[in-house]
Design a protein around this motif. Structure first.
Motif, mmCIF file in Angstrom:
data_model
loop_
_atom_site.group_PDB
_atom_site.id
_atom_site.type_symbol
_atom_site.label_atom_id
_atom_site.label_comp_id
_atom_site.label_asym_id
_atom_site.label_seq_id
_atom_site.Cartn_x
_atom_site.Cartn_y
_atom_site.Cartn_z
ATOM 1 N N ARG A 106 45.343 6.567 26.401
ATOM 2 C CA ARG A 106 46.547 5.726 26.490
ATOM 3 C C ARG A 106 46.098 4.273 26.443
ATOM 4 O O ARG A 106 45.287 3.842 27.259
ATOM 5 C CB ARG A 106 47.343 5.989 27.764
ATOM 6 N N TYR A 107 46.635 3.561 25.479
ATOM 7 C CA TYR A 107 46.233 2.168 25.246
ATOM 8 C C TYR A 107 47.447 1.257 25.427
ATOM 9 O O TYR A 107 48.542 1.571 24.947
ATOM 10 C CB TYR A 107 45.691 2.022 23.825
ATOM 11 N N THR A 108 47.264 0.126 26.118
ATOM 12 C CA THR A 108 48.335 -0.846 26.306
ATOM 13 C C THR A 108 47.833 -2.239 25.960
ATOM 14 O O THR A 108 46.840 -2.705 26.527
ATOM 15 C CB THR A 108 48.851 -0.848 27.758
ATOM 16 N N GLU A 109 48.497 -2.892 25.028
ATOM 17 C CA GLU A 109 48.215 -4.281 24.677
ATOM 18 C C GLU A 109 49.144 -5.184 25.477
ATOM 19 O O GLU A 109 50.349 -4.912 25.583
ATOM 20 C CB GLU A 109 48.422 -4.505 23.177
ATOM 21 N N ASP A 169 52.606 0.026 24.053
ATOM 22 C CA ASP A 169 51.878 1.227 24.454
ATOM 23 C C ASP A 169 51.572 2.112 23.255
ATOM 24 O O ASP A 169 52.331 2.170 22.275
ATOM 25 C CB ASP A 169 52.717 2.059 25.434
ATOM 26 N N LEU A 170 50.459 2.846 23.385
ATOM 27 C CA LEU A 170 50.108 3.876 22.405
ATOM 28 C C LEU A 170 49.412 5.013 23.124
ATOM 29 O O LEU A 170 48.492 4.785 23.917
ATOM 30 C CB LEU A 170 49.170 3.307 21.342
ATOM 31 N N THR A 171 49.863 6.237 22.883
ATOM 32 C CA THR A 171 49.167 7.426 23.363
ATOM 33 C C THR A 171 48.682 8.196 22.149
ATOM 34 O O THR A 171 49.462 8.501 21.244
ATOM 35 C CB THR A 171 50.086 8.309 24.221
ATOM 36 N N ALA A 192 54.301 -6.245 26.286
ATOM 37 C CA ALA A 192 53.409 -5.090 26.305
ATOM 38 C C ALA A 192 53.810 -4.096 25.225
ATOM 39 O O ALA A 192 54.999 -3.911 24.935
ATOM 40 C CB ALA A 192 53.436 -4.406 27.672
ATOM 41 N N THR A 226 52.776 1.980 17.933
ATOM 42 C CA THR A 226 52.984 1.593 19.323
ATOM 43 C C THR A 226 54.475 1.524 19.645
ATOM 44 O O THR A 226 55.325 1.513 18.763
ATOM 45 C CB THR A 226 52.338 0.231 19.614
ATOM 46 N N ARG A 227 54.753 1.457 20.940
ATOM 47 C CA ARG A 227 56.145 1.347 21.384
ATOM 48 C C ARG A 227 56.187 0.483 22.634
ATOM 49 O O ARG A 227 55.177 0.294 23.323
ATOM 50 C CB ARG A 227 56.722 2.740 21.694
ATOM 51 N N PRO A 234 56.844 -0.113 26.456
ATOM 52 C CA PRO A 234 56.794 0.793 27.612
ATOM 53 C C PRO A 234 58.191 1.038 28.178
ATOM 54 O O PRO A 234 59.094 0.214 28.061
ATOM 55 C CB PRO A 234 55.925 0.033 28.623
#
Length: 219
Positions: free
Chosen positions: A91-94, A144-146, A142, A130-131, A133
């Motif tokens: 799980r990645y969060t920018e 998110d990517l899973t 922010a 990505t989306r 959160p």
């Protein structure tokens, strides 16, 4: 410094910021959490900073840079590498900790309308993965990517951090580099190498050069 004029960002060993907002990333893998604010290694280059982190059996590299064109944005490249012989769930969060303002979520992007203009964080790849959160962040921006990384595989992400002046939209800035972030990094490095060379003193020469007005892309 990353770039010149309105597109300039600031990077140190533990912090990278643009438009007075810190740019960071969080990674969760196999119960461990990694953060670019606590990197294993930091490398400074021409118009860029490269932060290297290890989380469990995942290695990720986060690169921020200023394009050669004088635009009010930074670009980012992220490489996620599975060093294991088994799949990894990541799980990645920018994150971009910009000033408070009205939040709006978009497809593969989000923005806040601040007193200093729109601040937009957007995925800049050809395919948007990505989306925003859920629930949306209470502050900053922010995405998110899973993702499941196959054994010994690599995945790359690209981002744009846009800070246009008041009254201007961030969308044209993002579209200009969508799908071309890798080429933009190659281009700006090549431009500075042509001027400064690629020896051990090039980075220091770059730092001195961007403090002057006689810089590539500044006119």
């Amino acid at each position: 410094m990353l770039g010149v004029g309105p597109r300039g960002g600031v990077a140190s060993a533990r912090r990278a910021s643009f438009a007075r907002g810190r740019i960071d990333a969080l990674v969760l893998c196999e119960g461990e959490v990694g953060r670019t604010a606590q990197p294993k290694e930091v490398r400074f280059g021409l118009a860029q900073v490269r932060r290297v982190c290890t989380v469990a059996r995942l290695r990720f590299v986060h690169v921020l840079f200023a394009p050669r064109e004088p635009r009010p944005l930074l670009l980012g490249l992220v490489r996620l590498s599975n060093t294991a012989d088994t799949p990894l769930l990541v799980r990645y969060t920018e994150l971009w900790d910009v000033a408070e303002g009205t939040f709006r979520g978009l497809e593969g992007a989000c923005e806040r309308e601040t007193d200093e203009g729109v601040r937009a964080l957007a995925e800049a790849g050809v395919v948007l993965r990505t989306r925003v959160p859920e629930p949306p962040p209470s502050r900053g921006l922010a995405l998110d990517l899973t993702i499941v990384l196959p054994p010994r595989s690599i995945r790359e992400l690209s981002f744009a951090y846009a800070a246009p002046p008041p009254g201007e939209s961030a969308a044209p800035l993002v579209r200009a580099w969508r799908g071309e972030v890798g080429e933009a990094l190659e281009g700006v490095v090549r431009l500075w190498q042509e001027r400064l060379g690629s020896g051990p003193d090039a980075v220091e020469a770059y730092r001195r050069a961007i403090e002057s007005t006689d810089c590539p892309g500044s006119s």
